[in-house]
Design a protein around this motif. Structure first.
Motif, PDB file in Angstrom:
ATOM      1  N   ARG A  53      37.506  58.784  23.581  1.00  0.00           N
ATOM      2  CA  ARG A  53      38.793  59.492  23.619  1.00  0.00           C
ATOM      3  C   ARG A  53      39.946  58.482  23.553  1.00  0.00           C
ATOM      4  NH1 ARG A  53      37.738  62.250  27.770  1.00  0.00           N
ATOM      5  NH2 ARG A  53      38.850  61.031  29.335  1.00  0.00           N
ATOM      6  N   ILE A  54      39.821  57.382  24.261  1.00  0.00           N
ATOM      7  CA  ILE A  54      40.848  56.337  24.236  1.00  0.00           C
ATOM      8  C   ILE A  54      40.987  55.744  22.836  1.00  0.00           C
ATOM      9  CG2 ILE A  54      41.391  53.997  25.059  1.00  0.00           C
ATOM     10  CD1 ILE A  54      40.032  54.817  27.733  1.00  0.00           C
ATOM     11  N   LEU A  55      39.844  55.594  22.145  1.00  0.00           N
ATOM     12  CA  LEU A  55      39.828  54.953  20.825  1.00  0.00           C
ATOM     13  C   LEU A  55      40.104  55.932  19.691  1.00  0.00           C
ATOM     14  CD1 LEU A  55      36.705  52.653  21.281  1.00  0.00           C
ATOM     15  CD2 LEU A  55      39.104  51.962  21.295  1.00  0.00           C
ATOM     16  N   GLY A  56      40.175  57.210  20.019  1.00  0.00           N
ATOM     17  CA  GLY A  56      40.415  58.191  18.960  1.00  0.00           C
ATOM     18  C   GLY A  56      39.177  58.429  18.104  1.00  0.00           C
ATOM     19  N   GLY A  57      37.994  58.216  18.691  1.00  0.00           N
ATOM     20  CA  GLY A  57      36.764  58.520  17.960  1.00  0.00           C
ATOM     21  C   GLY A  57      35.694  57.463  18.082  1.00  0.00           C
ATOM     22  N   GLY A  58      36.067  56.209  18.207  1.00  0.00           N
ATOM     23  CA  GLY A  58      35.061  55.160  18.354  1.00  0.00           C
ATOM     24  C   GLY A  58      35.501  53.834  17.766  1.00  0.00           C
ATOM     25  N   VAL A  59      34.542  52.932  17.650  1.00  0.00           N
ATOM     26  CA  VAL A  59      34.772  51.579  17.121  1.00  0.00           C
ATOM     27  C   VAL A  59      34.390  51.570  15.641  1.00  0.00           C
ATOM     28  CG1 VAL A  59      34.094  49.150  17.307  1.00  0.00           C
ATOM     29  CG2 VAL A  59      34.199  50.583  19.368  1.00  0.00           C
ATOM     30  N   PRO A  60      35.203  50.988  14.767  1.00  0.00           N
ATOM     31  CA  PRO A  60      34.796  50.870  13.359  1.00  0.00           C
ATOM     32  C   PRO A  60      33.426  50.215  13.224  1.00  0.00           C
ATOM     33  CG  PRO A  60      37.109  50.289  13.579  1.00  0.00           C
ATOM     34  CD  PRO A  60      36.561  50.459  14.983  1.00  0.00           C
ATOM     35  N   VAL A  61      32.577  50.809  12.418  1.00  0.00           N
ATOM     36  CA  VAL A  61      31.216  50.309  12.243  1.00  0.00           C
ATOM     37  C   VAL A  61      31.229  48.841  11.775  1.00  0.00           C
ATOM     38  CG1 VAL A  61      29.099  50.555  10.877  1.00  0.00           C
ATOM     39  CG2 VAL A  61      30.268  52.581  11.760  1.00  0.00           C
ATOM     40  N   GLY A  62      30.406  48.022  12.431  1.00  0.00           N
ATOM     41  CA  GLY A  62      30.300  46.613  12.052  1.00  0.00           C
ATOM     42  C   GLY A  62      31.266  45.696  12.772  1.00  0.00           C
ATOM     43  N   HIS A  63      32.064  46.242  13.665  1.00  0.00           N
ATOM     44  CA  HIS A  63      33.024  45.413  14.389  1.00  0.00           C
ATOM     45  C   HIS A  63      32.425  44.840  15.679  1.00  0.00           C
ATOM     46  CE1 HIS A  63      37.123  46.715  12.522  1.00  0.00           C
ATOM     47  NE2 HIS A  63      36.214  46.379  11.632  1.00  0.00           N
ATOM     48  N   VAL A  64      33.002  43.718  16.136  1.00  0.00           N
ATOM     49  CA  VAL A  64      32.588  43.057  17.371  1.00  0.00           C
ATOM     50  C   VAL A  64      33.664  43.270  18.428  1.00  0.00           C
ATOM     51  CG1 VAL A  64      32.009  40.878  18.476  1.00  0.00           C
ATOM     52  CG2 VAL A  64      31.290  41.309  16.125  1.00  0.00           C
ATOM     53  N   VAL A  65      33.258  43.817  19.568  1.00  0.00           N
ATOM     54  CA  VAL A  65      34.195  44.083  20.653  1.00  0.00           C
ATOM     55  C   VAL A  65      33.864  43.193  21.841  1.00  0.00           C
ATOM     56  CG1 VAL A  65      35.098  45.829  22.232  1.00  0.00           C
ATOM     57  CG2 VAL A  65      34.405  46.490  19.915  1.00  0.00           C
ATOM     58  N   LEU A  66      34.827  42.390  22.263  1.00  0.00           N
ATOM     59  CA  LEU A  66      34.661  41.587  23.472  1.00  0.00           C
ATOM     60  C   LEU A  66      34.977  42.462  24.682  1.00  0.00           C
ATOM     61  CD1 LEU A  66      36.298  38.094  22.740  1.00  0.00           C
ATOM     62  CD2 LEU A  66      33.869  38.611  23.078  1.00  0.00           C
ATOM     63  N   VAL A  67      34.056  42.508  25.635  1.00  0.00           N
ATOM     64  CA  VAL A  67      34.273  43.221  26.897  1.00  0.00           C
ATOM     65  C   VAL A  67      34.424  42.144  27.965  1.00  0.00           C
ATOM     66  CG1 VAL A  67      33.379  44.917  28.515  1.00  0.00           C
ATOM     67  CG2 VAL A  67      32.849  45.133  26.071  1.00  0.00           C
ATOM     68  N   ILE A  68      35.649  41.985  28.440  1.00  0.00           N
ATOM     69  CA  ILE A  68      35.975  40.836  29.282  1.00  0.00           C
ATOM     70  C   ILE A  68      36.340  41.266  30.704  1.00  0.00           C
ATOM     71  CG2 ILE A  68      37.554  38.882  29.548  1.00  0.00           C
ATOM     72  CD1 ILE A  68      37.898  38.915  26.534  1.00  0.00           C
ATOM     73  N   GLY A  69      35.808  40.546  31.674  1.00  0.00           N
ATOM     74  CA  GLY A  69      36.159  40.834  33.059  1.00  0.00           C
ATOM     75  C   GLY A  69      35.339  40.002  34.018  1.00  0.00           C
ATOM     76  N   ALA A  70      35.803  39.947  35.261  1.00  0.00           N
ATOM     77  CA  ALA A  70      35.102  39.177  36.290  1.00  0.00           C
ATOM     78  C   ALA A  70      33.810  39.883  36.674  1.00  0.00           C
ATOM     79  CB  ALA A  70      36.013  39.012  37.507  1.00  0.00           C
ATOM     80  N   SER A  71      32.996  39.192  37.428  1.00  0.00           N
ATOM     81  CA  SER A  71      31.732  39.753  37.898  1.00  0.00           C
ATOM     82  C   SER A  71      31.972  41.023  38.719  1.00  0.00           C
ATOM     83  CB  SER A  71      31.011  38.702  38.756  1.00  0.00           C
ATOM     84  OG  SER A  71      29.825  39.225  39.274  1.00  0.00           O
ATOM     85  N   GLY A  72      31.178  42.064  38.435  1.00  0.00           N
ATOM     86  CA  GLY A  72      31.277  43.298  39.201  1.00  0.00           C
ATOM     87  C   GLY A  72      32.254  44.315  38.671  1.00  0.00           C
ATOM     88  N   THR A 203      27.347  47.504  15.015  1.00  0.00           N
ATOM     89  CA  THR A 203      28.505  47.416  15.912  1.00  0.00           C
ATOM     90  C   THR A 203      28.083  46.770  17.230  1.00  0.00           C
ATOM     91  OG1 THR A 203      29.275  49.479  14.927  1.00  0.00           O
ATOM     92  CG2 THR A 203      30.392  48.746  16.928  1.00  0.00           C
ATOM     93  N   ALA A 204      28.934  45.883  17.762  1.00  0.00           N
ATOM     94  CA  ALA A 204      28.513  45.096  18.926  1.00  0.00           C
ATOM     95  C   ALA A 204      29.528  45.111  20.054  1.00  0.00           C
ATOM     96  CB  ALA A 204      28.243  43.651  18.510  1.00  0.00           C
ATOM     97  N   MET A 205      28.990  45.074  21.278  1.00  0.00           N
ATOM     98  CA  MET A 205      29.775  44.768  22.465  1.00  0.00           C
ATOM     99  C   MET A 205      29.262  43.441  23.008  1.00  0.00           C
ATOM    100  SD  MET A 205      30.454  48.215  24.682  1.00  0.00           S
ATOM    101  CE  MET A 205      31.451  49.571  24.035  1.00  0.00           C
ATOM    102  N   VAL A 206      30.171  42.492  23.218  1.00  0.00           N
ATOM    103  CA  VAL A 206      29.826  41.158  23.702  1.00  0.00           C
ATOM    104  C   VAL A 206      30.608  40.907  24.982  1.00  0.00           C
ATOM    105  CG1 VAL A 206      29.867  38.697  23.173  1.00  0.00           C
ATOM    106  CG2 VAL A 206      29.408  40.350  21.342  1.00  0.00           C
ATOM    107  N   THR A 207      29.899  40.714  26.085  1.00  0.00           N
ATOM    108  CA  THR A 207      30.593  40.541  27.360  1.00  0.00           C
ATOM    109  C   THR A 207      30.946  39.074  27.603  1.00  0.00           C
ATOM    110  OG1 THR A 207      28.650  40.143  28.764  1.00  0.00           O
ATOM    111  CG2 THR A 207      29.203  42.443  28.275  1.00  0.00           C
ATOM    112  N   ALA A 208      32.008  38.863  28.364  1.00  0.00           N
ATOM    113  CA  ALA A 208      32.435  37.509  28.731  1.00  0.00           C
ATOM    114  C   ALA A 208      33.233  37.595  30.028  1.00  0.00           C
ATOM    115  CB  ALA A 208      33.266  36.876  27.619  1.00  0.00           C
ATOM    116  N   ASP A 209      33.266  36.464  30.731  1.00  0.00           N
ATOM    117  CA  ASP A 209      33.908  36.458  32.044  1.00  0.00           C
ATOM    118  C   ASP A 209      35.418  36.275  31.993  1.00  0.00           C
ATOM    119  OD1 ASP A 209      31.457  36.781  33.189  1.00  0.00           O
ATOM    120  OD2 ASP A 209      31.131  34.638  33.502  1.00  0.00           O
ATOM    121  N   GLU A 210      35.899  35.607  30.942  1.00  0.00           N
ATOM    122  CA  GLU A 210      37.320  35.294  30.928  1.00  0.00           C
ATOM    123  C   GLU A 210      37.898  35.342  29.524  1.00  0.00           C
ATOM    124  OE1 GLU A 210      37.891  31.379  32.365  1.00  0.00           O
ATOM    125  OE2 GLU A 210      36.329  30.497  31.119  1.00  0.00           O
ATOM    126  N   LEU A 211      39.230  35.395  29.456  1.00  0.00           N
ATOM    127  CA  LEU A 211      39.934  35.430  28.177  1.00  0.00           C
ATOM    128  C   LEU A 211      40.017  34.041  27.569  1.00  0.00           C
ATOM    129  CD1 LEU A 211      42.912  37.665  29.334  1.00  0.00           C
ATOM    130  CD2 LEU A 211      41.166  38.364  27.711  1.00  0.00           C
TER     131      LEU A 211
END
Length: 273
Positions: A53-72, A203-211
């Motif tokens: 809903r936030i994205l208006g439908g989803g992530v464009p196919v084939g894109h890489v999304v960084l999911v960034i945040g501290a532990s927990g 399509t990918a989600m890649v997590t990381a701890d910091e910017l």
């Protein structure tokens, strides 16, 4: 004109033509081709209702999304739900853990009401530790060199093509924090991975701890996970900072990690668009 669509090689090619006029025309053509390709790309609905809903439908196919945040803050939970929702829709997914053992990841997904062990048995969901690629590289897989990082990206690409995977998660990309001859490894590995995924329409989600500025520039999308203290409670939050090709909300949402999946409500109501 959106220069960010240009690859480094494209820019190099343009400059080598020697003629500014030709370079401008060529640059324009490349941008038009990329924009045309973007229009042809479909959206990958994450299956996480609040995020779609936030994205208006989803992530464009084939894109890489960084999911960034501290532990927990919920990075792994969000990315796992992304894969499981895909499996429900018969889309094959790969989870590559660079930190936690496979058994620990498996024990954490049983709590999802919508998870079915058959997803593992029929190959819709593949959970691998980075050690699984170690024998192919032929050395201890300590991600301390650019060569190993690039090789790993290629091996992940081989796996994606072999099983025709539509979704990928790497948890966490912080393992690629080293340098090679003074140059950060992470952005170059992420750039190689981005090209592989775009070609494979995965399509990918890649997590990381910091910017990190250079990695943020390479990524197609950035989701920032965080904590917000209110009245003594520590609330988890989610905010889409960037998503190329999508007109999305940049508001900050409070999220709950439930057995039904990630639920979100606006932190500050109003102006969510």
């Amino acid at each position: 004109m959106r220069i960010e669509f240009l690859r480094d090689q494209h820019v190099s090619d343009l400059l080598s033509w020697g003629s500014l006029e030709n370079a401008i025309i060529g640059q324009s053509n490349i941008v038009q081709q990329m924009q045309s390709l973007q229009k042809e790309r479909k959206l990958c609905a994450t299956g996480i209702e609040c995020l779609d809903r936030i994205l208006g439908g989803g992530v464009p196919v084939g894109h890489v999304v960084l999911v960034i945040g501290a532990s927990g803050t919920g990075k792994t939970t969000l990315s796992l739900e992304f894969l499981i929702r895909g499996a429900i829709a018969s889309e094959k997914g790969i989870f590559v853990s660079t930190v936690s053992p496979v058994e620990k990841i498996l024990s954490s997904i049983d709590r999802f009401d919508f998870f079915d062990r058959k997803m593992l048995e029929d190959g819709r969901l593949n959970i691998l530790h980075i050690d699984a690629f170690e024998s192919s590289i032929g050395d201890a897989l300590i991600l301390d060199s650019l060569e190993k990082g690039m090789r790993l990206a290629d091996l992940i690409g081989d796996k994606i093509r072999k099983i025709n995977a539509s979704r990928l998660v790497i948890d966490s990309f912080s393992s690629f924090s080293g340098q090679s001859n003074g140059v950060p490894i992470g952005p170059k590995v992420l750039s190689r991975l981005s090209s592989i995924l775009f070609e494979a329409k995965c399509t990918a989600m890649v997590t990381a701890d910091e910017l990190k500025g250079s990695e943020l520039a390479v990524a197609d999308g950035v989701i920032l996970m965080g904590d917000f203290e209110r009245r003594g409670d520590l609330l988890r939050t989610m905010q889409v900072i960037k998503m190329r090709g999508v007109d999305h909300s940049r508001s900050r949402y409070v999220i709950d990690l439930t057995s039904c999946g990630v639920l979100a409500t606006p932190l500050l109501r109003g102006g969510s668009r």
